[in-house]
Design a protein around this motif. Structure first.
Motif, PDB file in Angstrom:
ATOM      1  N   LEU A 131       0.821  -1.214   0.000  1.00  0.00           N
ATOM      2  CA  LEU A 131       0.000   0.000   0.000  1.00  0.00           C
ATOM      3  C   LEU A 131       0.857   1.266   0.000  1.00  0.00           C
ATOM      4  O   LEU A 131       0.419   2.311  -0.477  1.00  0.00           O
ATOM      5  CB  LEU A 131      -0.930   0.024   1.223  1.00  0.00           C
ATOM      6  N   SER A 132       2.078   1.159   0.533  1.00  0.00           N
ATOM      7  CA  SER A 132       2.980   2.305   0.591  1.00  0.00           C
ATOM      8  C   SER A 132       3.477   2.724  -0.789  1.00  0.00           C
ATOM      9  O   SER A 132       3.997   3.827  -0.950  1.00  0.00           O
ATOM     10  CB  SER A 132       4.205   1.991   1.459  1.00  0.00           C
ATOM     11  N   PHE A 133       3.321   1.841  -1.780  1.00  0.00           N
ATOM     12  CA  PHE A 133       3.910   2.082  -3.103  1.00  0.00           C
ATOM     13  C   PHE A 133       2.895   2.138  -4.233  1.00  0.00           C
ATOM     14  O   PHE A 133       3.283   2.193  -5.383  1.00  0.00           O
ATOM     15  CB  PHE A 133       4.903   0.956  -3.438  1.00  0.00           C
ATOM     16  N   THR A 134       1.629   2.075  -3.915  1.00  0.00           N
ATOM     17  CA  THR A 134       0.641   2.032  -4.991  1.00  0.00           C
ATOM     18  C   THR A 134      -0.468   3.037  -4.744  1.00  0.00           C
ATOM     19  O   THR A 134      -0.743   3.388  -3.598  1.00  0.00           O
ATOM     20  CB  THR A 134       0.046   0.609  -5.140  1.00  0.00           C
ATOM     21  N   ASP A 135      -1.049   3.474  -5.811  1.00  0.00           N
ATOM     22  CA  ASP A 135      -2.232   4.316  -5.684  1.00  0.00           C
ATOM     23  C   ASP A 135      -3.466   3.570  -6.201  1.00  0.00           C
ATOM     24  O   ASP A 135      -4.514   4.161  -6.402  1.00  0.00           O
ATOM     25  CB  ASP A 135      -2.038   5.651  -6.398  1.00  0.00           C
ATOM     26  N   ARG A 136      -3.305   2.263  -6.390  1.00  0.00           N
ATOM     27  CA  ARG A 136      -4.429   1.442  -6.844  1.00  0.00           C
ATOM     28  C   ARG A 136      -5.491   1.387  -5.749  1.00  0.00           C
ATOM     29  O   ARG A 136      -5.161   1.349  -4.561  1.00  0.00           O
ATOM     30  CB  ARG A 136      -3.967   0.007  -7.131  1.00  0.00           C
ATOM     31  N   TYR A 141     -10.006 -12.875   6.072  1.00  0.00           N
ATOM     32  CA  TYR A 141      -9.153 -12.379   7.165  1.00  0.00           C
ATOM     33  C   TYR A 141      -8.101 -11.418   6.610  1.00  0.00           C
ATOM     34  O   TYR A 141      -7.889 -10.331   7.153  1.00  0.00           O
ATOM     35  CB  TYR A 141      -8.514 -13.572   7.876  1.00  0.00           C
ATOM     36  N   ILE A 142      -7.443 -11.800   5.520  1.00  0.00           N
ATOM     37  CA  ILE A 142      -6.424 -10.947   4.897  1.00  0.00           C
ATOM     38  C   ILE A 142      -7.059  -9.634   4.442  1.00  0.00           C
ATOM     39  O   ILE A 142      -6.527  -8.555   4.698  1.00  0.00           O
ATOM     40  CB  ILE A 142      -5.746 -11.680   3.719  1.00  0.00           C
ATOM     41  N   ARG A 143      -8.206  -9.738   3.767  1.00  0.00           N
ATOM     42  CA  ARG A 143      -8.902  -8.527   3.301  1.00  0.00           C
ATOM     43  C   ARG A 143      -9.249  -7.608   4.472  1.00  0.00           C
ATOM     44  O   ARG A 143      -9.060  -6.391   4.393  1.00  0.00           O
ATOM     45  CB  ARG A 143     -10.193  -8.900   2.563  1.00  0.00           C
ATOM     46  N   ARG A 144      -9.767  -8.188   5.545  1.00  0.00           N
ATOM     47  CA  ARG A 144     -10.156  -7.387   6.707  1.00  0.00           C
ATOM     48  C   ARG A 144      -8.951  -6.653   7.285  1.00  0.00           C
ATOM     49  O   ARG A 144      -9.034  -5.468   7.614  1.00  0.00           O
ATOM     50  CB  ARG A 144     -10.807  -8.282   7.760  1.00  0.00           C
ATOM     51  N   LEU A 145      -7.828  -7.356   7.410  1.00  0.00           N
ATOM     52  CA  LEU A 145      -6.619  -6.718   7.944  1.00  0.00           C
ATOM     53  C   LEU A 145      -6.127  -5.600   7.040  1.00  0.00           C
ATOM     54  O   LEU A 145      -5.863  -4.483   7.499  1.00  0.00           O
ATOM     55  CB  LEU A 145      -5.504  -7.749   8.121  1.00  0.00           C
ATOM     56  N   VAL A 146      -5.983  -5.877   5.761  1.00  0.00           N
ATOM     57  CA  VAL A 146      -5.407  -4.896   4.842  1.00  0.00           C
ATOM     58  C   VAL A 146      -6.328  -3.681   4.697  1.00  0.00           C
ATOM     59  O   VAL A 146      -5.871  -2.542   4.739  1.00  0.00           O
ATOM     60  CB  VAL A 146      -5.083  -5.537   3.477  1.00  0.00           C
ATOM     61  N   LYS A 147      -7.624  -3.929   4.565  1.00  0.00           N
ATOM     62  CA  LYS A 147      -8.563  -2.804   4.470  1.00  0.00           C
ATOM     63  C   LYS A 147      -8.574  -2.007   5.771  1.00  0.00           C
ATOM     64  O   LYS A 147      -8.622  -0.775   5.751  1.00  0.00           O
ATOM     65  CB  LYS A 147      -9.976  -3.310   4.161  1.00  0.00           C
ATOM     66  N   GLY A 148      -8.520  -2.694   6.889  1.00  0.00           N
ATOM     67  CA  GLY A 148      -8.493  -2.009   8.178  1.00  0.00           C
ATOM     68  C   GLY A 148      -7.253  -1.163   8.346  1.00  0.00           C
ATOM     69  O   GLY A 148      -7.323  -0.028   8.832  1.00  0.00           O
ATOM     70  N   VAL A 149      -6.116  -1.691   7.942  1.00  0.00           N
ATOM     71  CA  VAL A 149      -4.868  -0.933   8.022  1.00  0.00           C
ATOM     72  C   VAL A 149      -4.965   0.307   7.137  1.00  0.00           C
ATOM     73  O   VAL A 149      -4.566   1.407   7.540  1.00  0.00           O
ATOM     74  CB  VAL A 149      -3.662  -1.819   7.634  1.00  0.00           C
ATOM     75  N   GLU A 150      -5.523   0.153   5.953  1.00  0.00           N
ATOM     76  CA  GLU A 150      -5.649   1.296   5.055  1.00  0.00           C
ATOM     77  C   GLU A 150      -6.621   2.335   5.623  1.00  0.00           C
ATOM     78  O   GLU A 150      -6.331   3.517   5.651  1.00  0.00           O
ATOM     79  CB  GLU A 150      -6.119   0.832   3.674  1.00  0.00           C
ATOM     80  N   GLU A 151      -7.755   1.879   6.125  1.00  0.00           N
ATOM     81  CA  GLU A 151      -8.771   2.797   6.648  1.00  0.00           C
ATOM     82  C   GLU A 151      -8.318   3.523   7.914  1.00  0.00           C
ATOM     83  O   GLU A 151      -8.713   4.654   8.163  1.00  0.00           O
ATOM     84  CB  GLU A 151     -10.062   2.031   6.946  1.00  0.00           C
ATOM     85  N   HIS A 152      -7.495   2.879   8.720  1.00  0.00           N
ATOM     86  CA  HIS A 152      -7.062   3.445  10.002  1.00  0.00           C
ATOM     87  C   HIS A 152      -5.588   3.846   9.997  1.00  0.00           C
ATOM     88  O   HIS A 152      -4.987   3.988  11.069  1.00  0.00           O
ATOM     89  CB  HIS A 152      -7.332   2.435  11.124  1.00  0.00           C
TER      90      HIS A 152
END
Length: 149
Positions: free
Chosen positions: A17-22, A58-69
């Motif tokens: 996520l640190s390297f993409t704007d997707r 589980y992976i989706r929840r973590l990654v989306k949560g990290v991005e949202e928060h």
């Protein structure tokens, strides 16, 4: 695939996520496929088996949560990174701490000690011993000060 493998994949994606704007959903839909795992399996044994539906969720929840928060999580990291400028913290270390902090704050079914231990164990694969201690210290202080009050 066991949960710690899924957690480590979530850290890889959080790092990405640190390297993409997707858009997050586009990234996750692209990365969490059997084809992507098959193409990466030769480079990293972590990708030897694609996640099942529960693991992918589980992976989706973590990654989306990290991005949202992200701002909240980075604020906690900066608060407990005594003597460190946030910009100096390695991106992998930040991704590891973000995932662990998200679990601690928003996934109460995962014991805090498990989140911290997994973060420390995963960090040993990617970071120097000094950074591993740094991660452990920040997560320990975070739990003691923010959670166990």
């Amino acid at each position: 695939m066991v949960r710690n493998t899924a957690r480590e994949i979530a850290i890889h994606l959080s790092y990405e996520l640190s390297f993409t704007d997707r858009p997050i959903d586009e990234l996750l839909n692209d990365r969490l496929t059997a084809e992507t795992f098959a193409s990466l399996a030769g480079e990293d044994e972590l990708y030897a088996q694609a996640p099942n539906a529960k693991q992918a969720e589980y992976i989706r929840r973590l990654v989306k949560g990290v991005e949202e928060h992200a701002a909240e999580l980075d604020g906690y990291i900066a608060k407990y990174a005594k003597g460190w400028n946030f910009a100096r913290i390695p991106l992998v270390a930040s991704a590891i701490m973000r995932v662990a902090m998200y679990e601690i704050l928003y996934m109460p079914d995962i014991p805090n000690g498990v989140s911290i231990n997994e973060a420390v164990e995963i960090s040993k694969k990617y970071e120097t011993p000094e950074t591993v201690k740094f991660i452990n210290g920040i997560l320990g202080s975070f739990v003691r000060q923010e959670i166990e009050q």
